[in-house]
Design a protein around this motif. Structure first.
Motif, PDB file in Angstrom:
ATOM      1  N   LYS A 119      -1.878  44.896  12.085  1.00  0.00           N
ATOM      2  CA  LYS A 119      -1.599  44.417  10.900  1.00  0.00           C
ATOM      3  C   LYS A 119      -0.178  43.763  10.488  1.00  0.00           C
ATOM      4  O   LYS A 119       0.456  43.719  11.709  1.00  0.00           O
ATOM      5  CB  LYS A 119      -1.474  45.809   9.901  1.00  0.00           C
TER       6      LYS A 119
ATOM      7  N   ASP B 177       3.508  42.010   1.792  1.00  0.00           N
ATOM      8  CA  ASP B 177       2.349  42.437   2.537  1.00  0.00           C
ATOM      9  C   ASP B 177       1.107  42.130   1.605  1.00  0.00           C
ATOM     10  O   ASP B 177       1.126  40.998   0.888  1.00  0.00           O
ATOM     11  CB  ASP B 177       2.463  43.951   2.427  1.00  0.00           C
ATOM     12  N   ASP B 178      -0.127  42.656   2.076  1.00  0.00           N
ATOM     13  CA  ASP B 178      -1.154  42.061   1.509  1.00  0.00           C
ATOM     14  C   ASP B 178      -1.357  42.256  -0.065  1.00  0.00           C
ATOM     15  O   ASP B 178      -1.948  41.582  -1.023  1.00  0.00           O
ATOM     16  CB  ASP B 178      -2.416  42.853   1.801  1.00  0.00           C
TER      17      ASP B 178
ATOM     18  N   SER C 241      -2.949  42.879   6.343  1.00  0.00           N
ATOM     19  CA  SER C 241      -4.403  42.609   6.718  1.00  0.00           C
ATOM     20  C   SER C 241      -4.443  42.503   8.533  1.00  0.00           C
ATOM     21  O   SER C 241      -3.454  42.279   8.969  1.00  0.00           O
ATOM     22  CB  SER C 241      -4.734  41.269   6.106  1.00  0.00           C
TER      23      SER C 241
END
Lengths: 582, 505
Positions: A159, A212-213, A149
């Motif tokens: 990111k 991560d996302d 994100s």
């Protein structure tokens, strides 16, 4: 010593020397200190080398060294690095594994061989610098499978992924070489790789984890997730390393990046953003990685000349440095050099290491030997002279001199000699019945302690030589030891003198006669007051008293000890401290 | 004329008219045959007798031959049984005949092989047919064997072909012997007529003979000086000790002093002083034996511990870097059996063993080290390491090459090559390779280098020190060509090998 498997065609390709045949390559590699050990089943060369140049753990690194050796490349080379697009946010990571680093490499076109080389480099670095992944472990991911994100804080790149921790059964992911979702606890319990590396995190309350996302994608240092698995189709890679030392993981990263750069990859910076509350010494700091800063060592011209033992000029020094992949600049009117060391050289700690590089480039073997002029007076240690004199005396009396191991086990040292183990039954005055020095987690049950006396070794030799001609008159002067709180090491070591007559007429009298001869030779007064000792026959055992000090025991060996050692003839023996002859 | 007793006896017993066998002469003269023979040859040298010889073949019947002489040759017993079973007209099964003939075991094969050879019949598919015309009564082998067994003949009237056959069947032994004859010559007769006396011979020279002067009138009995003597087992220094002492001699001759120190020592002296990081694989891959009891040294010199810790963590010198590895005094204090005797070098260089050392110095030791290895023909858990170092101002790699070239030449190892190498504690470092004196192979003979400043500075040494190490067993195996070191060193040793090994000097 590390061994790498290298495809000679790749080596030719990466060095740009298609003309070199295998034998020429082997010779050139040997000059660099890489020894050809043989061929693998896949026709790759197995190359062994000393564990200092870990930058040579890949075909790319070896090719780089060869290009310097050939003179194709000179001086320090630093690959270009693009600005950061990604951040590794670090928060709540385990205290037992606080450090992380990383980078991105884009635009790769990996074939099977290149991918294999990358995996080999990763494994070899794990085994060496990474201390079997405990100090540093590398995770390589397909960047296109990550979703980060956009960061909101100032100074952060666009990111991010997060290095944090996870409770053993809090979350799950699909690990490599698996089809189903597993929690980290299940990975350690059920996955083969998990079982192998479970020891590294078993003590942790929460396990290392990278998110991560989309969720958990890596469980360092154990295993990556399948989502980000690298294949020959992967063009952009995300590389992360976690460990117990920032310098170590940063430099493991540098070695990997130099290899991928040699494959045509473009390196891209990653920001490592430690949270204010993160464990470790970088809390609140943002590290820009990779760290390709060159280090500088100052070395004097004089030191180079004294080490080589020949006069060299400035141009030669600079030339040799450049051929070693270093950059040397003369300073102080040529009295010294500032030498720059590239970021993949993890072995250079001191200016002397640079001198060694220059010496290798110069050619150590071209230097003529010379005998140092320094004049000194030689001589033997007093203890070693005494030992030799006593040995000569015994040999003169017909004893065969033996040399046995200092290590033994309790059964041979105590039980088979009829002697009680003092750790179980308390110490006695009997020679040999003292607390032994023992070995932790012994490799062999035959060697678990240091012998407390040497007669057990002599009886073992007699036992193993019953097929050889008699008489067997044998003796040994060697080490015996026991624990002793008054010694700094806690160990009392002494030289013991032991002799045994194994012959049909072996008797107290003829062993005492020989002992008397030794005592006379060293000007000692021998007295033999009666005593008892479980190894010997009662009434035929005496203390050895030399110049008034009790220093040992002699007698006829008890039949139960003889039978225990499968001996079918009498043995008379003695044992006493060598220092009694001083 | 005086002659020794044996010669006189032979002379008196021999005849001037005929050749008499020496055995006969010996018996009559009450001499051992060999003594009589020796005396006869000695008399022949004097020209008093003539010795002649002829070769005699004797035939003796073996135990097997005796058996057959008694019970009949197997093939004849088979033939007899075959006739009784009517095999001259109709073949009879072999099994049936063997029982009747009382043949079993090896005798069956013997019977079958000779039955056909000598024409007593045929054996075909287990059936036996007999030839009615054969005549066992005229069987040469049978007749010869029976006569020999009955000692009716010595074999001289038996055809050679028959004897050959009996010998090949293992029924007789033939041996040739030389028979010697002696006859008086004219000179012998003359001597005898002139009178010959026996000289008195004695076996052992005694103290009485020496004091009384009697030795002047005696003749010493001759010995067979070529005969084997009683085996004597003397004491002998162990060959590994001999080799160690030779190494010590060479090093002392090169100006080296011997070091001495503990076998069980703190890792501090064994590893930390040598700038080996506490997490370095070498500290595990050397696989030193760690001690359980005791497990920790009482104390280490405080200043030295701080210097060494600092070298490990911060490095040495302005540009120096330390290791990025943990370092604790606790680990440094743990006791091990030393994996190398470089621990002694550290103790000496630190000034804690024999006081501060000023350059130049040379020190060595040839002492045991311990490695947790697998016991095999070339690896022992305990072996001797030759350790040596030279301390001087400004030592170069040329000095190192020169010192080792001199040392190895003493052991016949020449053409030394120096391969740049890596050790945590030396820089530069070199593996030493030499040419094997016997096989000509290139073999590794040691490891060497100049101690790093991270080693020397914490010890308080501010000049150069070069050092090297080598396994004594390796040198021994090169010198003696042993293939299994366990035969030599340790309680598995072979006393015979140690007794018989050739002296090397």
């Amino acid at each position: 010593m590390p061994v790498v498997d290298v495809d000679p065609d790749e080596l030719r390709d990466l060095t740009g020397h298609e003309d070199k045949d295998d034998d020429q390559l082997k010779t050139d590699l040997f000059d660099l200190g890489l020894e050809f050990e043989g061929w693998t089943e896949d026709d790759e060369m197995q190359l062994e080398f000393a564990p200092d140049r870990l930058d040579r753990l890949s075909v790319e690194g070896i090719a780089r060294s060869l290009r310097y050796h050939y003179g194709d490349d000179r001086g320090v080379y630093i690959p270009s690095v693009n600005d950061a697009d990604w951040t590794i946010a670090v928060e709540g990571q385990p205290e037992g594994r606080p450090y992380v680093t990383g980078a991105i490499v884009r635009g790769l076109d990996l074939d099977d061989a290149a991918l294999e080389s990358l995996i080999q480099l990763q494994e070899k670095l794990h085994a060496t610098m990474g201390r079997k992944r405990s100090k540093g472990a590398i995770g390589i991911h397909d960047l296109t499978m990550l979703k980060g994100s956009p960061a909101t804080d100032d100074g952060r790149a666009n990111k991010s992924v997060t290095y944090t921790s996870v409770a053993p059964a809090e979350d799950s992911f699909v690990p490599l070489d698996s089809d189903g979702e597993m929690t980290p606890a299940e990975v350690l319990d059920q996955h083969p790789t998990g079982e192998t590396y479970a020891d590294l995190v078993n003590d942790f309350d929460r396990y290392p984890a990278i998110y991560d996302d989309l969720g958990l994608f890596s469980f360092p240092p154990v295993i990556n997730g399948r989502r980000t698995e690298v294949t020959t189709d992967s063009r952009d890679l995300f590389i992360e390393l976690t460990g117990t030392d920032q310098w170590t993981v940063d430099h493991m990263l540098n070695i990997v990046l130099y290899a991928l750069s040699a494959r045509g990859g473009q390196i891209e910076r990653v920001e490592v953003d430690y949270d204010d509350d993160a464990p470790g010494e970088y809390a609140g700091q943002t590290l820009s990685r990779p760290d390709f800063a060159v280090r500088s060592k100052t070395v004097t011209h004089d030191r180079i000349e004294t080490i080589l033992g020949v006069d060299v000029d400035e141009g030669t020094v600079i030339d040799c440095a450049e051929r070693a992949g270093l950059d040397a600049t003369a300073v102080d009117d040529g009295a010294a050099y500032d030498v720059e060391v590239p970021p993949y050289r993890v072995d250079v700690l001191h200016p002397l290491d640079v001198v060694d590089d220059i010496g290798r480039a110069f050619g150590f073997n071209d230097l003529d030997p010379r005998y140092p002029e320094a004049s000194t007076v030689g001589g033997r240690h007093e203890r070693s002279r005494l030992e030799d004199a006593a040995r000569d005396a015994l040999v003169g009396l017909g004893f065969e001199d033996l040399l046995n191991f200092h290590m033994i086990n309790a059964e041979e040292n105590f039980e088979r000699m009829g002697l009680a183990d003092p750790r179980e039954d308390g110490a006695t005055d009997a020679v040999g019945a003292v607390d032994p020095v023992t070995i932790r987690e012994p490799y062999s049950e035959d060697y678990t302690m240091l012998r407390t006396w040497a007669l057990p070794s002599l009886l073992m030799v007699l036992e193993r030589n019953t097929h050889r001609a008699y008489p067997q008159d044998i003796a040994e002067i060697g080490l015996a030891a026991h624990t002793d709180d008054t010694e700094n090491t806690g160990v009392a070591e002494h030289r013991t003198v032991s002799g045994a007559l194994a012959r049909t007429d072996a008797s107290y009298e003829n062993v005492k006669g020989r002992l008397q001869a030794v005592a006379d030779a060293f000007g000692k007064t021998l007295e033999t007051p009666p005593t008892d000792h479980p190894t010997f026959i009662d009434g035929r055992t005496a203390e050895i008293v030399l110049d008034g000090d009790s220093v040992g025991v002699l007698g006829e060996v008890h039949p139960k000890v003889l039978v225990e050692h499968d001996l079918e003839l009498p043995v008379a023996a003695f044992e006493f401290r060598l220092d009694a002859l001083e | 004329m005086k002659l020794p007793h044996a010669q006189l006896a032979v002379l008196e017993t021999a005849s001037a008219d005929e050749d008499r066998p020496i055995t006969e002469v010996a018996e009559q003269a009450d001499l051992k045959p060999e003594a009589a023979t020796r005396a006869a040859f000695e008399l022949e040298d004097e020209g008093l007798v003539a010795v002649s010889e002829e070769t005699d073949e004797s035939v003796t019947v073996t135990d097997e031959g005796e058996t057959y002489a008694d019970a009949g040759l197997p093939e004849l017993r088979l033939y007899k049984a075959a006739l009784e079973a009517g095999a001259e007209t109709e073949p009879v099964s072999l099994g049936e005949l063997l029982g009747a003939a009382g043949l079993d075991g090896p005798a069956v094969d013997i019977a079958l092989a000779n039955f056909a050879r000598k024409g007593y019949g045929d054996v075909d598919s287990g059936d036996v047919s007999a030839d009615a015309d054969a005549d066992p009564a005229t069987d040469d082998e049978r007749l010869a064997l029976e006569r020999l067994a009955a000692e009716e003949t010595g074999g001289e009237d038996i055809a050679a072909s028959v004897l050959d056959q009996l010998e090949s069947r293992g029924l007789v032994d033939r041996s040739a012997s030389t028979i010697r004859y002696v006859q008086l010559t004219d000179d012998g007769v003359t001597a005898l007529m002139g009178g010959v006396e026996a000289a008195e011979t004695v076996d052992q020279l005694t103290p009485e003979m020496l004091t009384s002067g009697e030795w002047e009138d005696v003749e010493f009995a001759e010995y067979n000086v070529e005969a084997d003597a009683e085996q004597f087992q003397g004491g002998r220094e162990h060959i590994l000790r001999q080799t160690a002492n030779r190494v010590k001699d060479v090093l002392v001759g090169m100006g080296f002093q011997e070091m001495e120190g503990p076998h069980a020592d703190a890792q501090f002296w064994i590893n930390d002083c040598l700038f080996m990081p506490q997490d370095h694989p070498a500290r595990t891959h050397w696989d030193q034996f760690a001690l359980e009891t005791p497990d920790e040294i009482g104390s280490l010199p405080d200043d030295l511990v701080e210097n060494v810790r600092s070298a490990h963590k911060e490095g040495v010198g302005e540009d120096g870097e330390g290791y990025h590895s943990p370092w604790t005094e606790e680990t440094a204090s743990r006791l091990d059996l030393r994996g190398h005797t470089t621990s002694l070098s550290m103790r000496y260089l630190s000034g804690h063993q024999v006081g501060e050392l000023e350059p130049p110095q040379r020190y060595f030791s040839v002492e045991k080290v311990y490695r947790n290895d697998t016991l095999d023909p070339t690896h022992l858990l305990e072996f001797f390491q030759i350790e040596g170092w030279v301390m001087a101002e400004d030592l170069s790699v040329r000095d190192l090459f020169g010192t080792f070239t001199e040392f190895y030449e003493q052991f016949g190892i020449t053409d030394l090559e120096f391969k740049p190498h890596y050790n945590p504690y030396t820089e530069p470092s070199f593996e030493l390779f030499g040419t094997h004196p016997e096989t000509g192979d290139i073999v590794e003979v040691g490891n060497s280098g100049i101690f790093r400043e991270e080693v020397l500075e914490p010890l308080g040494v501010d000049c150069d020190v070069m050092a090297w190490g080598l396994s004594l067993e390796r040198l021994l195996m090169l010198m003696y060509g042993f293939e299994d070191i366990r035969d030599v060193h340790g309680t598995l040793c072979d006393l015979e090998l140690l007794r018989d090994v050739e002296v090397v000097y």
